[in-house]
Design an enzyme around this catalytic site. Structure first.
Site, mmCIF file in Angstrom:
data_model
loop_
_atom_site.group_PDB
_atom_site.id
_atom_site.type_symbol
_atom_site.label_atom_id
_atom_site.label_comp_id
_atom_site.label_asym_id
_atom_site.label_seq_id
_atom_site.Cartn_x
_atom_site.Cartn_y
_atom_site.Cartn_z
ATOM 1 N N LYS A 178 37.541 4.305 14.043
ATOM 2 C CA LYS A 178 38.414 3.342 14.731
ATOM 3 C C LYS A 178 39.816 3.920 14.934
ATOM 4 O O LYS A 178 40.419 3.737 15.989
ATOM 5 C CB LYS A 178 38.483 2.037 13.931
ATOM 6 C CG LYS A 178 37.187 1.233 14.049
ATOM 7 C CD LYS A 178 37.162 0.031 13.145
ATOM 8 C CE LYS A 178 36.984 0.413 11.702
ATOM 9 N NZ LYS A 178 36.518 -0.616 10.799
ATOM 10 N N ARG A 195 26.353 -3.386 6.554
ATOM 11 C CA ARG A 195 26.690 -2.898 5.207
ATOM 12 C C ARG A 195 27.187 -4.034 4.324
ATOM 13 O O ARG A 195 26.912 -4.089 3.124
ATOM 14 C CB ARG A 195 27.757 -1.797 5.310
ATOM 15 C CG ARG A 195 27.198 -0.493 5.861
ATOM 16 C CD ARG A 195 28.320 0.460 6.253
ATOM 17 N NE ARG A 195 29.248 0.684 5.171
ATOM 18 C CZ ARG A 195 30.566 0.872 5.334
ATOM 19 N NH1 ARG A 195 31.112 0.882 6.534
ATOM 20 N NH2 ARG A 195 31.346 1.069 4.303
ATOM 21 N N HIS A 216 47.346 3.766 8.268
ATOM 22 C CA HIS A 216 46.264 2.861 7.895
ATOM 23 C C HIS A 216 46.282 2.699 6.388
ATOM 24 O O HIS A 216 46.351 3.678 5.652
ATOM 25 C CB HIS A 216 44.898 3.415 8.330
ATOM 26 C CG HIS A 216 43.765 2.538 7.868
ATOM 27 N ND1 HIS A 216 43.385 1.408 8.545
ATOM 28 C CD2 HIS A 216 42.989 2.599 6.766
ATOM 29 C CE1 HIS A 216 42.406 0.812 7.892
ATOM 30 N NE2 HIS A 216 42.141 1.513 6.799
ATOM 31 N N ASP A 236 30.385 1.050 14.875
ATOM 32 C CA ASP A 236 30.924 0.717 13.548
ATOM 33 C C ASP A 236 30.906 -0.786 13.319
ATOM 34 O O ASP A 236 30.628 -1.249 12.212
ATOM 35 C CB ASP A 236 32.349 1.258 13.379
ATOM 36 C CG ASP A 236 32.922 0.790 12.046
ATOM 37 O OD1 ASP A 236 32.374 1.206 11.017
ATOM 38 O OD2 ASP A 236 33.858 -0.026 12.041
HETATM 39 N N1 URA Z 1 37.385 -0.895 6.226
HETATM 40 C C1 URA Z 1 36.661 -0.451 7.275
HETATM 41 O O1 URA Z 1 37.102 -0.510 8.406
HETATM 42 N N2 URA Z 1 35.451 0.077 7.022
HETATM 43 C C2 URA Z 1 34.925 0.173 5.794
HETATM 44 O O2 URA Z 1 33.839 0.670 5.642
HETATM 45 C C3 URA Z 1 35.688 -0.304 4.719
HETATM 46 C C4 URA Z 1 36.913 -0.829 4.965
#
Ligand code: URA
Length: 426
Positions: free
Chosen positions: A189, A170, A84, A163
């Protein structure tokens, strides 16, 4: 057990620790709509201001993970490993990396996202290949992974739904930049994706989410700890994102460059990072005797996997990629050494040309972007093309050029350059 949302907010506001039960209740109640958006935004702000302990972050991640499904690849004959990246400009590494690691014997189940803002998304890049499909069912994903060793596709809505809801909140409440919230968002994730091993490419610099190495290191440490606490072998590389990676920024242009790397060529920095991350991914998967990734790029085996992987998702690896209708050259104003080529400026310029999107639902222009003809350290002559801007609509050039204002410096010598790979955190 049930709690009062206002009490949970007060706990964090007053710098006290949330209990496991409070965290589990909060994530569950928010996902179900019991906690109102304004209450969750107050809590997110309290977390941003007052932080979380390692236990709190681990539990918060776990609760988000448990809000949805967790993929299971245990039926595969190869160990799974994934990467990632926290996102950068010209960061096309997944494209050559996934087939390279598969060619060396691991399985790469990569669930990716689309780009937002000045950094691009892997799915947007791959969607510039005619016919290529990002959405696969779980059965299709398993079939592609089993047959080719790598699958890159869109994460389904069943993965960490808490999320998805929290990230959208957010985004509009100024609470994205909290290390515990970023780390738990990414890791919930990635753990739900079911990989056995994970390598994180945490970028630091003007073109990255984290501008300073200190913050990037803290994010990397937090994510490595979360992965380790969840039984995923996790390693992070901190890498420099002061200048774009490679010589292309923009979807189809980056696919083109990735194919060059898979053909054994391509820019040095893209090859260096692809090989370094591939070695880490194989080691984390326990494949210590695997073929070396640099050999897989040289001998064509990574390219063979790329072709089958693209075809398996409906893409034609031989089809011509989209080409922009208009181009505009940016020339060097003077002779000297290209001392700075700022990643953020180039990223914003590519975005304004149409390569990125401002809102989730916007389309991207697959052919739009920038080809760099010089990189920091190169000698340039006055009047020589430094970069070519590509767009379908020529009206976009003016705003892209404004983003490049101050992003390019030509001097007598190059500013001290950091190495590409800054640190390894395990
Ligand atoms: N990428 C994500 O998946 N979540 C975050 O909070 C910031 C970047």
């Amino acid at each position: 057990m049930s709690f009062d949302a206002v009490d949970v907010i007060r706990t964090k506001r007053d710098r006290r620790e949330l209990s496991d039960a409070q965290i589990d209740w909060t994530i569950g109640a928010y996902t179900e709509g019991v906690i109102a958006e304004e209450q969750m935004s107050a809590l997110a702000m309290a977390i941003l201001l007052n932080g979380m302990t390692r236990r709190e972050v681990a539990r918060w991640t776990d609760a988000m993970l448990r809000s949805g499904e967790r993929m299971d690849w245990s039926g595969l004959s190869r160990p799974t490993t994934d990467k990632h990246s926290t996102g950068g400009v010209g960061d096309k590494i997944t494209l050559p990396l996934a087939p390279t690691v598969a060619a060396c014997g691991a399985a790469v189940p990569q669930l990716s996202g689309r780009g937002l803002g000045h950094t691009g998304g892997t799915l947007d890049k791959l969607e510039s290949i005619p016919g290529w499909r990002a959405s696969l069912s779980n059965e299709e994903m398993l079939a592609v992974l089993d047959r080719t060793g790598a699958v890159v596709c869109a994460a389904g809505s069943g993965l960490a739904p808490a999320d998805r809801k929290l990230y959208a909140l957010r985004d509009v409440t100024g609470t994205v930049e909290s290390i515990p919230l970023i780390a738990s968002s990414i890791m919930s994730k990635k753990i739900a994706e079911g990989t056995g091993a994970l390598v994180l490419d945490v970028k630091a610099g003007s073109g990255a989410f984290m501008k300073s190495v200190v913050h990037a290191r803290e994010l990397a440490r937090t994510m490595v700890d979360i992965g380790t606490d969840h039984g995923v072998r996790t390693v992070a590389l901190l890498t420099a994102m002061d200048t774009p990676l490679g010589r292309t920024v923009g979807n189809a242009l980056e696919v083109d460059e990735s194919v060059e790397v898979l053909a054994g060529g391509g820019p040095e920095d893209v090859v260096e990072l692809t090989v370094a991350l591939a070695r880490e991914m194989l080691a984390a998967a326990g494949l210590t005797d695997a073929k070396d990734p640099a050999d897989a790029l040289r001998d064509g085996s990574a390219m063979d996997v790329w072709r089958t992987m693209i075809s398996a998702q409906g893409g034609d690896p031989d089809a011509p990629l989209p080409v922009a209708k208009e181009t505009h050259e940016v020339l060097a104003a003077e002779s000297g050494v290209l001392s700075r080529l700022d990643a953020y400026g180039v990223g914003v310029a590519a975005w304004r040309l149409g390569a990125g999107r401002a809102r989730k639902e916007d389309p991207v222009a697959h052919a739009a972007g920038i080809v760099l003809h010089a990189k920091p350290g190169d000698l340039v002559r006055a009047g020589q093309p430094l970069m070519t801007l590509h767009a379908d609509d020529p009206e976009r050039f003016e705003r892209a050029l404004a983003a490049l204002d101050g992003a390019v410096e030509i001097g007598e010598r190059e500013d001290a350059r950091r190495p590409l790979i800054l640190e390894r955190i395990a």
